[in-house]
Motif scaffolding. Structure first.
Motif, PDB file in Angstrom:
ATOM      1  N   ARG A  27     -17.559 -13.643  -6.436  1.00  0.00           N
ATOM      2  CA  ARG A  27     -17.793 -14.246  -5.118  1.00  0.00           C
ATOM      3  C   ARG A  27     -16.471 -14.690  -4.487  1.00  0.00           C
ATOM      4  N   ALA A  28     -15.570 -15.235  -5.316  1.00  0.00           N
ATOM      5  CA  ALA A  28     -14.282 -15.719  -4.793  1.00  0.00           C
ATOM      6  C   ALA A  28     -13.448 -14.564  -4.227  1.00  0.00           C
ATOM      7  N   VAL A  29     -13.516 -13.402  -4.859  1.00  0.00           N
ATOM      8  CA  VAL A  29     -12.758 -12.247  -4.345  1.00  0.00           C
ATOM      9  C   VAL A  29     -13.325 -11.816  -2.997  1.00  0.00           C
ATOM     10  N   VAL A  30     -14.653 -11.803  -2.866  1.00  0.00           N
ATOM     11  CA  VAL A  30     -15.275 -11.434  -1.587  1.00  0.00           C
ATOM     12  C   VAL A  30     -14.879 -12.432  -0.501  1.00  0.00           C
ATOM     13  N   THR A  31     -14.898 -13.724  -0.834  1.00  0.00           N
ATOM     14  CA  THR A  31     -14.504 -14.747   0.140  1.00  0.00           C
ATOM     15  C   THR A  31     -13.041 -14.588   0.549  1.00  0.00           C
ATOM     16  N   ALA A  32     -12.174 -14.329  -0.438  1.00  0.00           N
ATOM     17  CA  ALA A  32     -10.749 -14.146  -0.134  1.00  0.00           C
ATOM     18  C   ALA A  32     -10.559 -12.961   0.807  1.00  0.00           C
ATOM     19  N   TYR A  33     -11.298 -11.896   0.553  1.00  0.00           N
ATOM     20  CA  TYR A  33     -11.195 -10.697   1.391  1.00  0.00           C
ATOM     21  C   TYR A  33     -11.692 -10.978   2.808  1.00  0.00           C
ATOM     22  N   LYS A  34     -12.862 -11.586   2.910  1.00  0.00           N
ATOM     23  CA  LYS A  34     -13.497 -11.751   4.222  1.00  0.00           C
ATOM     24  C   LYS A  34     -12.904 -12.880   5.038  1.00  0.00           C
ATOM     25  N   ASP A  35     -12.684 -14.032   4.393  1.00  0.00           N
ATOM     26  CA  ASP A  35     -12.390 -15.252   5.155  1.00  0.00           C
ATOM     27  C   ASP A  35     -10.996 -15.823   4.937  1.00  0.00           C
ATOM     28  N   GLU A  36     -10.245 -15.253   3.976  1.00  0.00           N
ATOM     29  CA  GLU A  36      -8.895 -15.778   3.736  1.00  0.00           C
ATOM     30  C   GLU A  36      -7.834 -14.726   4.016  1.00  0.00           C
ATOM     31  N   GLY A  37      -8.244 -13.692   4.741  1.00  0.00           N
ATOM     32  CA  GLY A  37      -7.262 -12.713   5.217  1.00  0.00           C
ATOM     33  C   GLY A  37      -6.753 -11.747   4.169  1.00  0.00           C
ATOM     34  N   ARG A  38      -7.387 -11.719   2.987  1.00  0.00           N
ATOM     35  CA  ARG A  38      -6.879 -10.837   1.933  1.00  0.00           C
ATOM     36  C   ARG A  38      -7.484  -9.436   2.034  1.00  0.00           C
ATOM     37  N   ARG A  39      -7.145  -8.778   3.148  1.00  0.00           N
ATOM     38  CA  ARG A  39      -7.669  -7.429   3.361  1.00  0.00           C
ATOM     39  C   ARG A  39      -7.070  -6.429   2.365  1.00  0.00           C
ATOM     40  N   ASP A  40      -6.004  -6.854   1.644  1.00  0.00           N
ATOM     41  CA  ASP A  40      -5.430  -5.963   0.630  1.00  0.00           C
ATOM     42  C   ASP A  40      -6.369  -5.772  -0.570  1.00  0.00           C
ATOM     43  N   LEU A  41      -7.499  -6.481  -0.584  1.00  0.00           N
ATOM     44  CA  LEU A  41      -8.477  -6.306  -1.668  1.00  0.00           C
ATOM     45  C   LEU A  41      -9.525  -5.248  -1.334  1.00  0.00           C
ATOM     46  N   HIS A  42      -9.337  -4.513  -0.225  1.00  0.00           N
ATOM     47  CA  HIS A  42     -10.437  -3.646   0.211  1.00  0.00           C
ATOM     48  C   HIS A  42     -10.731  -2.520  -0.781  1.00  0.00           C
ATOM     49  N   ARG A  43      -9.677  -1.981  -1.408  1.00  0.00           N
ATOM     50  CA  ARG A  43      -9.948  -0.887  -2.365  1.00  0.00           C
ATOM     51  C   ARG A  43     -10.695  -1.412  -3.592  1.00  0.00           C
ATOM     52  N   THR A  44     -10.288  -2.569  -4.057  1.00  0.00           N
ATOM     53  CA  THR A  44     -10.956  -3.178  -5.222  1.00  0.00           C
ATOM     54  C   THR A  44     -12.435  -3.399  -4.925  1.00  0.00           C
ATOM     55  N   LEU A  45     -12.734  -3.985  -3.777  1.00  0.00           N
ATOM     56  CA  LEU A  45     -14.133  -4.304  -3.468  1.00  0.00           C
ATOM     57  C   LEU A  45     -14.937  -3.033  -3.178  1.00  0.00           C
ATOM     58  N   ALA A  46     -14.304  -2.031  -2.587  1.00  0.00           N
ATOM     59  CA  ALA A  46     -15.016  -0.761  -2.366  1.00  0.00           C
ATOM     60  C   ALA A  46     -15.392  -0.142  -3.715  1.00  0.00           C
ATOM     61  N   THR A  47     -14.488  -0.266  -4.676  1.00  0.00           N
ATOM     62  CA  THR A  47     -14.759   0.259  -6.023  1.00  0.00           C
ATOM     63  C   THR A  47     -15.932  -0.471  -6.667  1.00  0.00           C
ATOM     64  N   TRP A  48     -16.045  -1.770  -6.405  1.00  0.00           N
ATOM     65  CA  TRP A  48     -17.146  -2.550  -6.993  1.00  0.00           C
ATOM     66  C   TRP A  48     -18.456  -2.323  -6.254  1.00  0.00           C
ATOM     67  N   LEU A  49     -18.387  -1.983  -4.984  1.00  0.00           N
ATOM     68  CA  LEU A  49     -19.608  -1.680  -4.229  1.00  0.00           C
ATOM     69  C   LEU A  49     -20.154  -0.300  -4.596  1.00  0.00           C
ATOM     70  N   ALA A  50     -19.255   0.615  -4.950  1.00  0.00           N
ATOM     71  CA  ALA A  50     -19.632   2.021  -5.131  1.00  0.00           C
ATOM     72  C   ALA A  50     -20.790   2.245  -6.113  1.00  0.00           C
ATOM     73  N   PRO A  51     -20.818   1.603  -7.291  1.00  0.00           N
ATOM     74  CA  PRO A  51     -21.938   1.876  -8.211  1.00  0.00           C
ATOM     75  C   PRO A  51     -23.301   1.547  -7.598  1.00  0.00           C
ATOM     76  N   ALA A  52     -23.377   0.449  -6.846  1.00  0.00           N
ATOM     77  CA  ALA A  52     -24.652   0.074  -6.217  1.00  0.00           C
ATOM     78  C   ALA A  52     -25.050   1.103  -5.165  1.00  0.00           C
ATOM     79  N   LEU A  53     -24.082   1.575  -4.386  1.00  0.00           N
ATOM     80  CA  LEU A  53     -24.392   2.550  -3.343  1.00  0.00           C
ATOM     81  C   LEU A  53     -24.830   3.886  -3.957  1.00  0.00           C
ATOM     82  N   ARG A  54     -24.140   4.287  -5.025  1.00  0.00           N
ATOM     83  CA  ARG A  54     -24.541   5.540  -5.690  1.00  0.00           C
ATOM     84  C   ARG A  54     -25.932   5.397  -6.302  1.00  0.00           C
ATOM     85  N   ALA A  55     -26.238   4.224  -6.856  1.00  0.00           N
ATOM     86  CA  ALA A  55     -27.565   4.008  -7.448  1.00  0.00           C
ATOM     87  C   ALA A  55     -28.647   4.092  -6.379  1.00  0.00           C
ATOM     88  N   ALA A  56     -28.394   3.462  -5.223  1.00  0.00           N
ATOM     89  CA  ALA A  56     -29.379   3.513  -4.134  1.00  0.00           C
ATOM     90  C   ALA A  56     -29.558   4.956  -3.652  1.00  0.00           C
TER      91      ALA A  56
END
Ligand SMILES: [Zn+2]
Length: 255
Positions: free
Chosen positions: A66-95
């Protein structure tokens, strides 16, 4: 582009513990990875809001994840986008692989992947829509024909969801989204996966699914990086460590 240029100029620091180095240091990354399930699970809010689509999540929305998502969204840490996309990918592939209609559309007309629209207030505050790059990055890992499209729009002002309970969230969002006029034809009959970053009560995904169905969508499914603990079957859940605060303070590990 700008963030990649800034990365070259400014020394990076861990988004959670602020140690110099990578956007996420190995210890904080490990803490977040403990929040990911071995394989994606279906999030079951309690109670599920009416119209909640079947929603797959990669992990548990707490601790370091949750802290990584908050840092990405609300603390300007857009450099985490690849990391979070990688973590979202399994759920999207499952759906995408979960139902025959979705699998058929991957081989046929294409699956429509729809980020939930942020509120106009959040869009103004952040100056961008941070969810979209995550969804695009994750969708690139789905084999088959996939289109990511921001077909939904917020149609009225809503209150900040974080201050509301489940019932208030649902009524706050009821009728708050619609398919953009120019996208109605794309949505008609399409299998859609609505995507959010984290699922709390499910009210956002339920409203997004309602708007898509009202515009004539076929099957609507959901995907997110994580869901809060009380909403998933957590009997086999992994321990989920909180974020590490205070650089170099080892006493905080596992707190
Ligand atoms: Zn760290």
């Amino acid at each position: 582009m700008l963030s990649e240029l800034l990365d070259l100029v400014l020394p990076a620091a861990c988004a959670l513990c602020h140690r110099p180095g990578a956007p996420l240091c190995p210890r904080c990354r490990d803490a977040a990875l403990e929040c990911l399930h071995a394989s994606p699970r279906v999030a079951v809010p309690s109670p599920p809001p009416p119209g909640m689509p079947s929603c797959w999540v990669s992990g548990e929305a707490s601790g370091a994840l949750r802290a990584v998502v908050t840092a990405y969204k609300d603390e300007g840490r857009r450099d985490l986008h690849r990391t979070l996309a990688t973590w979202l990918a399994p759920a999207l592939r499952a759906a995408a692989g979960a139902e025959p209609a979705a699998r058929d559309s991957l081989r046929g007309r294409g699956l429509l992947v729809v980020p939930v629209p942020g509120s106009p207030r959040a869009r103004r505050r952040r100056g961008d829509v941070p969810l979209t790059p995550l969804v695009s990055g994750a969708a690139a890992s789905v084999p088959g024909r996939v289109t990511v499209a921001e077909v939904l729009v917020a149609t009225r002002l809503t209150k900040d969801q974080s201050t509301l309970d489940a019932a208030a969230r649902a009524s706050n969002l009821a009728g708050a989204m619609a398919v953009r006029e120019r996208h109605v034809r794309v949505v008609g009959g399409a299998v859609c996966i609505v995507v959010d970053d984290l699922v709390t009560t499910g009210a956002t995904l339920a409203e997004a699914a309602r708007a898509l169905r009202d515009a004539g969508a076929g099957t609507v499914l959901g995907a997110a990086i994580g869901a809060t603990r009380r909403q998933v079957d957590h009997h086999a859940g992994l321990p989920c460590r909180p974020p590490l605060k205070g650089s170099g303070d080892r006493s905080n590990v596992g707190a």
